[in-house]
Design a protein around this motif. Structure first.
Motif, PDB file in Angstrom:
ATOM      1  N   LEU A  38       0.727  -1.156  -0.019  1.00 30.63           N
ATOM      2  CA  LEU A  38       0.041   0.091   0.036  1.00 30.63           C
ATOM      3  C   LEU A  38       1.007   1.088   0.185  1.00 30.63           C
ATOM      4  CD1 LEU A  38      -2.571   1.835   0.759  1.00 30.63           C
ATOM      5  CD2 LEU A  38      -2.213   1.192   2.899  1.00 30.63           C
ATOM      6  N   ASP A  39       0.460   2.096  -0.764  1.00 28.58           N
ATOM      7  CA  ASP A  39       1.166   3.452  -0.723  1.00 28.58           C
ATOM      8  C   ASP A  39       0.275   4.360  -1.338  1.00 28.58           C
ATOM      9  OD1 ASP A  39       3.529   5.634  -1.364  1.00 28.58           O
ATOM     10  OD2 ASP A  39       4.103   4.145   0.053  1.00 28.58           O
ATOM     11  N   TYR A  40       0.756   5.462  -1.966  1.00 24.34           N
ATOM     12  CA  TYR A  40       0.031   6.564  -2.699  1.00 24.34           C
ATOM     13  C   TYR A  40       0.574   6.963  -4.003  1.00 24.34           C
ATOM     14  CZ  TYR A  40      -2.622   7.303   1.689  1.00 24.34           C
ATOM     15  OH  TYR A  40      -3.320   7.045   2.535  1.00 24.34           O
ATOM     16  N   ASN A  41      -0.277   7.475  -4.914  1.00 18.79           N
ATOM     17  CA  ASN A  41       0.197   7.866  -6.365  1.00 18.79           C
ATOM     18  C   ASN A  41       0.364   9.424  -5.940  1.00 18.79           C
ATOM     19  OD1 ASN A  41       0.127   5.540  -7.726  1.00 18.79           O
ATOM     20  ND2 ASN A  41      -2.238   5.805  -7.915  1.00 18.79           N
ATOM     21  N   VAL A  42       1.394  10.143  -6.674  1.00 13.44           N
ATOM     22  CA  VAL A  42       1.452  11.421  -6.629  1.00 13.44           C
ATOM     23  C   VAL A  42       0.889  12.005  -7.859  1.00 13.44           C
ATOM     24  CG1 VAL A  42       2.875  13.385  -6.336  1.00 13.44           C
ATOM     25  CG2 VAL A  42       3.377  11.108  -5.224  1.00 13.44           C
ATOM     26  N   TRP A  43       0.252  12.941  -8.074  1.00  9.26           N
ATOM     27  CA  TRP A  43      -0.367  13.638  -9.150  1.00  9.26           C
ATOM     28  C   TRP A  43      -0.570  15.162  -9.060  1.00  9.26           C
ATOM     29  CZ3 TRP A  43      -5.332  15.905  -9.718  1.00  9.26           C
ATOM     30  CH2 TRP A  43      -6.247  15.485  -8.767  1.00  9.26           C
ATOM     31  N   SER A  44      -0.645  15.694 -10.092  1.00 11.79           N
ATOM     32  CA  SER A  44      -0.682  17.252 -10.015  1.00 11.79           C
ATOM     33  C   SER A  44      -1.278  17.515 -11.467  1.00 11.79           C
ATOM     34  CB  SER A  44       0.459  18.104  -9.692  1.00 11.79           C
ATOM     35  OG  SER A  44       1.389  18.089 -10.637  1.00 11.79           O
ATOM     36  N   THR A  45      -1.848  18.869 -11.728  1.00  7.90           N
ATOM     37  CA  THR A  45      -2.264  19.371 -13.057  1.00  7.90           C
ATOM     38  C   THR A  45      -1.604  20.253 -13.370  1.00  7.90           C
ATOM     39  OG1 THR A  45      -4.152  20.218 -11.944  1.00  7.90           O
ATOM     40  CG2 THR A  45      -4.610  18.047 -13.147  1.00  7.90           C
ATOM     41  N   LEU A  46      -1.512  20.768 -14.723  1.00  8.28           N
ATOM     42  CA  LEU A  46      -0.962  22.095 -15.192  1.00  8.28           C
ATOM     43  C   LEU A  46      -1.835  23.356 -14.918  1.00  8.28           C
ATOM     44  CD1 LEU A  46       1.452  23.226 -16.449  1.00  8.28           C
ATOM     45  CD2 LEU A  46       0.013  22.900 -18.707  1.00  8.28           C
TER      46      LEU A  46
END
Length: 612
Positions: free
Chosen positions: A157-165
């Motif tokens: 188990l962990d976390y995805n990292v995401w961001s948007t422009l």
């Protein structure tokens, strides 16, 4: 107990040791330099059965029938050994064991060795048994009926990292007509040994390039005017059958994510990119989905934009071939759900260039990171290596291509990745996490994650340090420093102009003041967020699923080793007999003392007392 040279740690030798009952443990001395022939304990066909190709979709490509991606893969990591196996990274520890053996166990003058003998003991008791289905069922029963449940294994188990422009409302849904380009890479690696996963080529080279491309794109002056949004995504757990990407697809399908699959315009993924031959980067596409005419048109546009973006750069992009399937990649999990135009960029056309895939030898040396001798840690952090320059060129090409793909019309010459930033990231993620730059960009309450030796194993205690650092590096490179106090930064909902639905706020440590131990903290506003990277199989309680990853990690009490001297059998017997004799003597003495206690411990009569 065997002390094994690292060059002999291979499948043939290990299966011979597995086949005998005389081995109770194994200590492997790491090979220095790395084995020149290569070493990969992973599978020849990584993540086989969990990608897009199957008997129903491109059966000619299933199970790596067309291309064996990891020909050096021995599958050693997927063998079951009933004895503990430890890695010795410190040459001094190996020498101590050898010296102990030579001093006490080597026969002298043709006779057998004399006691005491040198012995070694390895402690590595695992609670889980048989399979994920069995251990999860036992843990579930314990949790249901026991007041103090004893869990025997945990899902990875962990976390995805995401961001948007362009910022989006994280608690809402993106409009159906809004198109988003997904840029993806993995941030986890793996090796035979727990918690030792440097992943220089298999993971770090790609996500560092991804981070540099995100920074370069955010610096463009008109990104807020682009027709399409861009989402930068860093998946966790991909080594273990696409945990992160399969979870994101699942969440999109179940409307648990701001984006839906229908919002995805195209998909660009960076895989292994550091070991290029003649500066060539290969563009892989899916030949099955391209049979659809509309998909083929969009893929062709994507390929042309990427190729044109490399003109004048020191990177040449070439198409791998229409009949070539996709390499192991997160993109495959999205294709399982929907036909999406996409490209996977790699440094290999067919088999991996990486000879140390999923191994402890996938180190900075594997991607030719070299530093001059005599540099201080701070000078090493700032030194721009040839590897950094090379990856910065790839990041520049990708950033320019994404700009065009998103509808940008201006000249792209100003979009340029910074080699110095790439150097800092490579140093931090591969050599020393606890450096001045990483210290300055993270929150004060998580500074304990900055260990000296970087590793990128997904684990079960989440988020791991890699996830945190990718999150804060991305926020630092793409966010904005805002003029908020600590209280306002930690509680942005109390500030009307904060737009909490669109942005995340972080109060970071900041750099040290000159000639001082005090730091200058500040507030960073960014679009960087985390999403859970737990296989849907555990949400659905389908522990034997063949659709989703079902990897778990056993719990254990402690992992340790010791060496000591063992006495001869004769001395042990003498010690035992003497001990028994002393015990019997003690019992007899106690018995007689107790029997005569009224005499031995009686109180003498007072001579002054007279009875009449």
């Amino acid at each position: 107990m065997i002390l094994l040279d690292g060059n002999l740690f291979n499948r043939r030798v290990m299966l011979q040791l597995k086949g005998t009952s005389r081995v109770s443990g194994l200590a492997v001395a790491i090979a220095k330099p790395s084995p020149p022939q290569g070493f990969s304990p992973g599978l020849k066909c990584p993540n086989d059965g969990f990608g897009v190709y199957s008997k129903d979709y491109g059966p000619q490509f299933a199970h790596c029938n067309n291309t064996v991606w990891n020909p050096l893969g021995s599958g050693l990591s997927y063998e079951d050994f009933d004895f503990p196996i430890f890695l010795l990274e410190d040459a001094n520890e190996t020498q101590v064991i050898k010296q102990c053996y030579q001093d006490h166990n080597v026969p002298r003058d043709g006779s057998g060795p004399e006691y005491p003998l040198c012995a070694m003991q390895l402690f590595s008791h695992m609670h889980a048994v048989t399979s994920t289905v069995t251990c999860m069922r036992r843990s579930s029963l314990q949790s249901t009926f026991s007041i103090n449940p004893e869990v025997v294994c945990d899902p990875l188990l962990d976390y995805n990292v995401w961001s948007t422009l362009q910022p989006i409302n994280s608690s809402g849904k993106v409009d159906a007509e809004k198109e988003v380009i997904i840029v993806a890479t993995r941030i986890d690696s793996h090796s035979f040994f727990w918690n030792i996963a440097p992943g220089a080529e298999s993971a770090v080279s790609s996500f560092v390039t991804h981070l540099a491309a995100a920074e370069a794109l955010h610096k463009a002056s008109d990104v807020h005017l682009l027709q399409r949004n861009i989402m930068f995504t860093f998946f966790q757990g991909e080594t273990f059958d696409y945990i992160g990407s399969s979870r994101m697809v699942y969440d999109m399908e179940k409307d648990k994510f701001p984006l839906r699959l229908d919002n995805i315009h195209s998909f660009v993924e960076m895989n292994q990119v550091a070991l290029r031959n003649a500066s060539v980067l290969w563009m892989h596409t899916d030949p099955v989905s391209r049979l659809n005419k509309s998909v083929e048109v969009q893929v062709r546009i994507l390929l042309d934009i990427l190729s044109n973006s490399s003109v004048g750069a020191n990177v040449t992009l070439q198409e791998a071939g229409y009949s070539q399937p996709l390499p192991p990649s997160s993109f495959q999990r999205f294709l399982r759900a929907r036909h999406i135009p996409g490209v996977v960029l790699t440094d290999h056309r067919t088999a991996f260039q990486n000879r140390y895939y999923q191994s402890m030898y996938d180190t900075p040396e594997n991607i030719q990171m070299q530093y001059p001798e005599g540099l201080s840690p701070e000078e090493t952090l700032e030194y721009v290596t040839d590897t950094a320059k090379s990856l910065a060129e790839v990041a520049t090409v990708v950033a320019r291509a994404l700009y065009r793909l998103a509808g940008g019309a201006n000249n792209t010459s100003a979009i340029q990745a910074d080699p110095k930033t790439v150097s800092r990231m490579l140093y931090g993620f591969l050599i020393k996490m606890n450096n001045s730059w990483f210290q300055s960009i993270i929150k004060p309450d998580i500074k304990g994650i900055l260990g000296d030796v970087p590793q990128h194993y997904v684990a079960v205690s989440s988020p791991v340090n890699t996830t945190y650092l990718v999150q804060y590096v991305l926020a630092n490179l793409t966010g904005t420093v805002v003029n908020l106090t600590k209280e306002e930064c930690l509680n942005p909902e109390k500030t009307p102009s904060s737009e909490k639905e669109l942005y995340e706020y972080a109060w970071v440590q900041g750099s040290l003041e000159p000639n001082s131990t005090a730091r200058v903290p500040y507030c960073v506003r960014s679009t960087v967020r985390l999403s859970k990277a737990l296989s849907p199989a555990f949400e659905l309680r389908q522990w034997g699923s063949t659709e989703y990853s079902t990897w778990t990690e056993s719990r254990w009490k402690e992992i340790r080793a010791r060496i000591f001297l063992v006495a001869s059998k004769e001395l042990e017997i003498i010690t035992l007999v003497v001990g028994i004799a002393i015990l019997i003597f003690s019992l007899l003495t106690t018995y007689f003392i107790n029997a005569k206690a009224d005499v031995l411990f009686s109180i003498p009569r007072d001579p002054g007392a007279v009875a009449y």
